[in-house]
Write an enzyme that holds these catalytic residues in place. Structure first.
Site, short mmCIF file in Angstrom:
data_model
loop_
_atom_site.label_atom_id
_atom_site.label_comp_id
_atom_site.label_asym_id
_atom_site.label_seq_id
_atom_site.Cartn_x
_atom_site.Cartn_y
_atom_site.Cartn_z
N THR A 139 -48.87 -3.40 19.82
CA THR A 139 -49.84 -2.76 20.72
C THR A 139 -51.26 -3.11 20.27
O THR A 139 -52.15 -3.31 21.09
CB THR A 139 -49.62 -1.23 20.74
OG1 THR A 139 -48.24 -1.00 21.08
CG2 THR A 139 -50.50 -0.55 21.76
N LYS A 164 -50.74 7.96 34.74
CA LYS A 164 -51.54 8.52 33.65
C LYS A 164 -52.33 9.72 34.20
O LYS A 164 -51.74 10.78 34.37
CB LYS A 164 -52.41 7.43 33.02
CG LYS A 164 -51.52 6.28 32.49
CD LYS A 164 -52.22 5.32 31.61
CE LYS A 164 -51.44 4.04 31.33
NZ LYS A 164 -50.18 4.17 30.61
#
Ligand code: PLP
Length: 507
Positions: free
Chosen positions: A435, A319
Site C-alpha cells: 500500500t 467511503k
C-alpha cells in the site's frame, strides 16, 4: 503397462524403497516372479489385482494407449514459498475481526476479536458515518423490502432498474456533468475506464502521477498504452513530459485529488490547465474527497470551483457515502462509449437495490445542510487530532486533508504499535507495503464527526504509551498536559462552526 500396485504409491517412496518393496512383494508379482521362478521361487498372483475387485489386468491393446505418468508441478510448495516471503518481510496481512457498530450512540465503536471486546475504530473510510445514518439505513431497508437483495443480472439483462438510472442522474448532477456510470467498485471504475479508453483511442499516451492508486495503475497497464509517470503532484514535471509529446495524438492525464495515504491535495487547477494546454483529457480520482469537500460534497473540484476543468471524474460510493460501488462522470459521449465497450462494466451483475437506494440517500444527505454541518464537525475533529499529536510531540506527516498519517518506519515496528494500541482499546490498521513503499510505513488515522475530543485524548495517551512500550523514540515535550519546559498547560478547543478550508493546518 505401468504396475497398478507400484503406480498407486508415491513415486519418491518407490524410488527410495524400491529394494525393500522388491524383496517383500517381488515374488507375488506375476511379471517379476518369472525371474524369481528361475531362481526356484513359486509364482503367485499380484496381491493388488487379487484384492481389488475393480482392477483387472488390461489387454495389451489397451495398455499401449496408457501414457507414463508425468511429474506434476508442486503447487503447494510454490504457494507456501510466496506466503513465506510475505511473512519474512512483514508484509503478510492478517485481517482483524472488527465488527463496526451502527446503533445510535455506539458508532465509532466496534466489537473486536472472538471475545467481542469494545474498541474505538480510527481507520474506517466511512468518513462521516453515513453507513449508519438513519436516512441511509431506512432507504436501504425499504429497497430490500420492495425490490429484494440482488440485482438479478448485468445491466443489459436484469439489473437496469429505475433506481440505477436515478442514482446515475444524481451523481451526474453532483459533479455538474451531463452523464455518469456506476460500477461494482471504484477499483473497477478506474480499471475499466482507463484500460478501455487508452486501448481504443489510437496511439493514446497516458501521463500518470507517481502516487496513483493501484486501480489506476492496473487500468493503465491493462490498456498496454505507452505511459509516462510524473512526480507526485508535480505540475512542472507533467509539463516537461507533455511538452515532449507528439501533437495531435490522444492523451490522458491521470491523478487523484486527495491522496489516500498521505492526505496531500493536488494542485488541481494547475495540473488540469497544463493537461489541456497540450490537448490531453484529465481523469481525476476524487475517491477520498467525495462527500467530504465542497458545498454539496462533490469533492475538491467543487470546493475550488473547478468542476469544468475535469473531463472524467471518478468516485466511490464505499467511503464517505457509506455503501459500496464506484462511478465515473463526464460527457454523454464518453460515458456512452465506456458503457458500450468496457468489459468491467458490461459483464458483471449490477449493484443491488439496497446499495442503490442507500447510495442515493447518502449523496442527498451529504449535499444537504445536515451534510455541511457533518463536514464542518469532521474538519473540527481532524484539526483537534492534528493539534493534539503536535502538542504531544508525536510525529505526523504534513497532511492538509482529513487523513492523518503517523509515520513509524519498519513494517514490524508499525505492526507492534498497532497491536499495543489495540490492547488499549484503539483500532488502527498498520499500513505497509504494497500500500505504501517499504520504509514509508505508517498508522493512518481517519477521525470522523462521531469521534469526540475525549476519545482523541485517550488515543494520544495510548499512542505515547505504545511508542514507549516498543522503544520508539519521539520528542515528547508535554508532560501531564503541560509543557515540559515552562509547565504551561495546553488546551485545544475545537470550533465546529468555523468555516473550514482545504488548506487547514499543515502540522
Ligand atoms: N481510488 C483510490 C485513490 C482509492 O484509495 C481506492 C480505494 O481505497 C479506490 C480508488 C477504489 O475504490 P473502491 O474501494 O470503491 O474500490
Amino acid at each position: 503397462m505401468p504396475c497398478p500396485f507400484l503406480g498407486s504409491m508415491n513415486q519418491g517412496f518407490v524410488r527410495n524403497y524400491g529394494s525393500v518393496l522388491l524383496k517383500q512383494y517381488g515374488n507375488l508379482c506375476p511379471i517379476l516372479s518369472r525371474g524369481f521362478r528361475s531362481l526356484g521361487v513359486d509364482e503367485t498372483k499380484c496381491p493388488f489385482i487379487q484384492d481389488n475387485s475393480i482392477v483387472s489386468e488390461a489387454p495389451r491393446e489397451m495398455t499401449e494407449d496408457i501414457k507414463e505418468s508425468v511429474p506434476t508441478y508442486q503447487y503447494d510448495k510454490f504457494f507456501s514459498e510466496q506466503i513465506n516471503a510475505k511473512k519474512k518481510d512483514y508484509s503478510y496481512r492478517v485481517f482483524r475481526k472488527v465488527s463496526r457498530l451502527a446503533a445510535e450512540g455506539m458508532y465509532p465503536q466496534a466489537l473486536e476479536g472472538p471475545e467481542h471486546r469494545r474498541v474505538t475504530v480510527w481507520c474506517a473510510n466511512d468518513y462521516l458515518g453515513a453507513s449508519r445514518h438513519r436516512a441511509v439505513q431506512d432507504a436501504a431497508v425499504s429497497a430490500i423490502r420492495a425490490y429484494g437483495t440482488g440485482a438479478g443480472g448485468t445491466r443489459n439483462i436484469a439489473g437496469n432498474s429505475q433506481m440505477t438510472e436515478k442514482l446515475e442522474a444524481e451523481i451526474a448532477k453532483l459533479h455538474k456533468k451531463p452523464a455518469a456510470l456506476i460500477f461494482s467498485s471504484c477499483f473497477v471504475a478506474n480499471d475499466a475506464t482507463l484500460s478501455t479508453l487508452a486501448k481504443i483511442m489510437p496511439g493514446c499516451i497516458v501521463y500518470s502521477d507517481a502516487g496513483n492508486h493501484a486501480s489506476m495503475i492496473q487500468g493503465i497497464r491493462n490498456s498496454r498504452a505507452p505511459k509516462h509517470i510524473f512526480r507526485h503532484n508535480d505540475p512542472n514535471h507533467l509539463r516537461e513530459l507533455l511538452s515532449a509529446s507528439p501533437a495531435g495524438v490522444p492523451k490522458l492525464v491521470v491523478f487523484e485529488t486527495v491522496h489516500s495515504m498521505s492526505g496531500a491535495i493536488c494542485p488541481l487547477e494547475e495540473m488540469c490547465n497544463i493537461a489541456h494546454e497540450y490537448g490531453a483529457l484529465t481523469f481525476v480520482d476524487e475517491v477520498h474527497a467525495v462527500g467530504l469537500y465542497g458545498k454539496h460534497g462533490a469533492g475538491i473540484a467543487e470546493e475550488r470551483g473547478l468542476e469544468h476543468h475535469i473531463d472524467i471524474v471518478s468516485g466511490t460510493l464505499g467511503k464517505a457515502f457509506g455503501n459500496v460501488g464506484g462511478y465515473i462522470a463526464g460527457s454523454s459521449l464518453l460515458v456512452d462509449t465506456i458503457r458500450s465497450l468496457a468489459p468491467g462494466f458490461i459483464f458483471t451483475t449490477a449493484l443491488p437495490p439496497p446499495t442503490l437506494a442507500g447510495s442515493l440517500a447518502a449523496i442527498r444527505l451529504l449535499a444537504s445542510e445536515e451534510g455541511r454541518s457533518m463536514r464542518a464537525k469532521h474538519q473540527g475533529i481532524v484539526r483537534y487530532l492534528k493539534l493534539s499529536l503536535l502538542i504531544a510531540g508525536l510525529p505526523q506527516m504534513p497532511s492538509v486533508s482529513h487523513i492523518v498519517p503517523v509515520p513509524i518506519t519498519g513494517a514490524d515496528k508499525v505492526a507492534l504499535v498497532a497491536e499495543s494500541l489495540m490492547k488499549r482499546g484503539h483500532y488502527v490498521q498498520a499500513i505497509n507495503y504494497p500500500t505504501v513503499a517499504r520504509g514509508e510505513e505508517r498508522l493512518r488515522f481517519a477521525p470522523g464527526p462521531h469521534h469526540t475530543p475525549e476519545m482523541i485524548d485517550s488515543l494520544v495517551t495510548a499512542l505515547i504509551e505504545s511508542f514507549h512500550e516498543n522503544n520508539i523514540r519521539f520528542d515528547q515535550f508535554m508532560v501531564n498536559g503541560a509543557c515540559r519546559e515552562c509547565s504551561m498547560e495546553y488546551k485545544v478547543d475545537i470550533a465546529y462552526e468555523e468555516p473550514y478550508k482545504y488548506t487547514m493546518i499543515a502540522a
